[in-house]
Structures are given as C-alpha cells and as structure tokens.
Design a protein around this motif. Sequence first.
Motif, PDB file in Angstrom:
ATOM      1  N   THR A  88     -27.075 -15.537 -18.465  1.00 29.11           N
ATOM      2  CA  THR A  88     -27.989 -15.445 -17.412  1.00 29.11           C
ATOM      3  C   THR A  88     -28.611 -13.963 -17.133  1.00 29.11           C
ATOM      4  O   THR A  88     -29.976 -13.985 -16.730  1.00 29.11           O
ATOM      5  CB  THR A  88     -27.143 -15.712 -16.003  1.00 29.11           C
ATOM      6  N   ARG A 116     -35.091 -20.211 -16.067  1.00 27.71           N
ATOM      7  CA  ARG A 116     -34.781 -21.161 -15.315  1.00 27.71           C
ATOM      8  C   ARG A 116     -35.549 -22.093 -14.488  1.00 27.71           C
ATOM      9  O   ARG A 116     -35.253 -23.162 -13.939  1.00 27.71           O
ATOM     10  CB  ARG A 116     -33.481 -20.267 -14.377  1.00 27.71           C
ATOM     11  N   SER A 156     -36.120 -23.319 -20.425  1.00 29.70           N
ATOM     12  CA  SER A 156     -34.778 -23.396 -19.763  1.00 29.70           C
ATOM     13  C   SER A 156     -33.767 -24.229 -20.990  1.00 29.70           C
ATOM     14  O   SER A 156     -32.796 -24.053 -21.088  1.00 29.70           O
ATOM     15  CB  SER A 156     -34.619 -24.182 -18.588  1.00 29.70           C
ATOM     16  N   TYR A 199     -26.812 -22.690 -13.742  1.00 31.31           N
ATOM     17  CA  TYR A 199     -27.724 -22.766 -12.597  1.00 31.31           C
ATOM     18  C   TYR A 199     -26.597 -22.359 -11.354  1.00 31.31           C
ATOM     19  O   TYR A 199     -26.994 -23.181 -10.235  1.00 31.31           O
ATOM     20  CB  TYR A 199     -28.364 -24.062 -12.388  1.00 31.31           C
ATOM     21  N   ASN A 239     -24.622 -25.543  -9.530  1.00 25.64           N
ATOM     22  CA  ASN A 239     -25.473 -26.491  -8.900  1.00 25.64           C
ATOM     23  C   ASN A 239     -25.902 -27.667  -9.684  1.00 25.64           C
ATOM     24  O   ASN A 239     -26.420 -27.552 -10.861  1.00 25.64           O
ATOM     25  CB  ASN A 239     -26.708 -25.967  -8.382  1.00 25.64           C
ATOM     26  N   GLY A 243     -31.826 -27.104 -11.708  1.00 24.66           N
ATOM     27  CA  GLY A 243     -33.057 -26.555 -11.322  1.00 24.66           C
ATOM     28  C   GLY A 243     -33.713 -26.871  -9.949  1.00 24.66           C
ATOM     29  O   GLY A 243     -33.129 -28.054  -9.806  1.00 24.66           O
ATOM     30  N   SER A 244     -34.621 -26.320  -9.629  1.00 24.59           N
ATOM     31  CA  SER A 244     -35.239 -26.655  -8.448  1.00 24.59           C
ATOM     32  C   SER A 244     -35.781 -27.957  -8.527  1.00 24.59           C
ATOM     33  O   SER A 244     -35.916 -29.040  -7.712  1.00 24.59           O
ATOM     34  CB  SER A 244     -36.276 -25.693  -7.818  1.00 24.59           C
TER      35      SER A 244
END
Length: 318
Positions: free
Chosen positions: A146, A171, A177, A257, A260, A264-265
């Motif tokens: 990261t 990311r 990614s 991430y 999560n 990703g968003s």
Amino acid sequence: MSIDTLPRATRSNNRRARPPGRRWRSRLDIKAMPYALVSPYFLLFAAFGLFPLAFTLYYSLYDYDLTGTTEWAGLGNYTALLGDDDFWRATVNTVAMFLLATVPQMLMALFLANALNKRMRFRLAIRMSVLLPLVTSVVAVAVVFTQLFARDWGLVNWLLGMFGVENTNWRAERVPSWLAIATMVDWRWTGYNAIIFLAGMQTIPRDLYEAASIDGASQRRQFWQITLPMLRPTMIFVVLNSTIGGLTLFSEPMTFYNGNPDGGSQGQFQTVAMFVYKEAFREFDYGYASAAAWLLFLLILIGAAINFLFVRRIGGTR
C-alpha cells in the motif's frame, strides 16, 4: 536351522499349528491397516470439504438470512446472480487479476527454478530465502505494498515519474489496481512455485543433459528440449494449484482496501470471493452467497480444465 531348510511336511505342520488369533491379526494388518492409516484424511475431508459443499448447495436453493428464515427459491438465486452487474464485475476482476498474476508468475518461477538448479555457493540458503515472502504475514505485505503504490508519495509513482509518467491512483482505477494486486500475488507465490519446479527438475536424469551436451546442444536448447517437456507433470500440478488459488483470490485485495470487501469505491478490484464474503457476512444473505460460491466453483472447474488441456500439450501430448 532355518525354516527354509526344514522338510515340506514340517513347514506345513508349523503353519497349521499357528494359532487362529494370530492368523486373523495378520490378515487384519494386511487388509485393514492401510485403510485405517489413510482414513484420517478422508474423515477430515468429509467434515471440512464435502459437508460444506453439500451445505452451501442446499442453502443456495433457499432464501436464507440471519434470522434463520428459509424459503424455497429453487434456481432463483442463480438467475438473480446471472443478472447481477456486481457479480459480473467481480467475475471480470477475478479473471483479469488471475491472468495478470498467474502468467508472469509461472514464467518467473520456471526461470528462477532453472537458476536455482545450477551449482552455486550457499545454494541451500538461497533456495530457502525464496520462501521468505510466503511466510510473511499478509497484513504486513499489504501495508508495504500500500505504501509502495500510494498515489502521492509511493515509490512506484516516483520511479514512473522519472520517465515522465503522471501519478497513478492505484486503488481508485480499475486496471492499475489489478496490476498492483497481481504484483503483490507474484511477490508472495513465485518462490513457492519455483521450489516445486526445482523439485521436479531434480528428478530429471542427468544422463539426458550429458548426452545432449555431447551432441552439442546448448544450455538454452537443453532447457526447451529436455527440461520443459520432462516437467510437464509438475507444471500440470502447479498450474492447477495456481488456478484454484488465483480464482479464489481474497486476502491480497481484501487487505489492499483496508479490509473492506467492496473492493474499492466502485468495486473496481472486488473478486468473487470478496463478493461471497460481503453477501454472507455483511448483507447476511446466505442463500445468495451460497449460490455465488457454487458459481465460483464452476468457474474454477472451467479454468482448471482449460489450463490442464493447455499444459498437457507440452512435450507433444495430445
């Protein structure tokens, strides 16, 4: 005097004189003991392999939630998954990261094993050192990578900036990614596969290489004409093992991430395994997650069959 020098009648009398209990125990040792020795594996496999498979197959046919409410759904979960854009996005992400990670990994592991098969100083220490990434904690690896792939001050962006490449948000963008996670996977598992290839190379008779050298074959030609075809059984194992691991990719993208499962968003690097985890343990839709797990199982079978048919052609096998 040994029993072989005794007359035949005497040996027959000795066999007839053997107690029935001893004959029964001898027969039990020969016939039953091998099954008893291998039974722990099959018992564990039945408890932790077959039972979960049957359990998820059963609940994939139901609407099953956290409250324990079950309602027959038939193939409803499967049809809903086939029309779920999030599931298909996760499938594309999984296959893409599998290809980006596995193909370079196999090539690097093969050539690394070939290098480790040479005579060198401290050979044992060097061979053991290639397994260090595998024993490193996944969380520690995620923290390091990261930092390496950070957008503003990461080492990778700094090196690319030396060639005029603008900073990449590894990311937030889909393909970057994938590349970052594939790099993490390759760093962890290349050495492991290299050791397996090395073990396969050491089973190849040295006489073949000596005969090829006498005939004037270079080391490069020996590698392509002798090593690679003779490694076909080992390659089949490694490729199938990598296929299973690559298509069930979970730890690396999950830790990339911050734990999560969304990936990703916009789910840009969410894998099918992360999708199953999210549906089961965050949405508590166990029937839907079970159906997704079985579709992942089907994807693994298809991928393993394709790779098996491809690898077994090496060396002229059809």
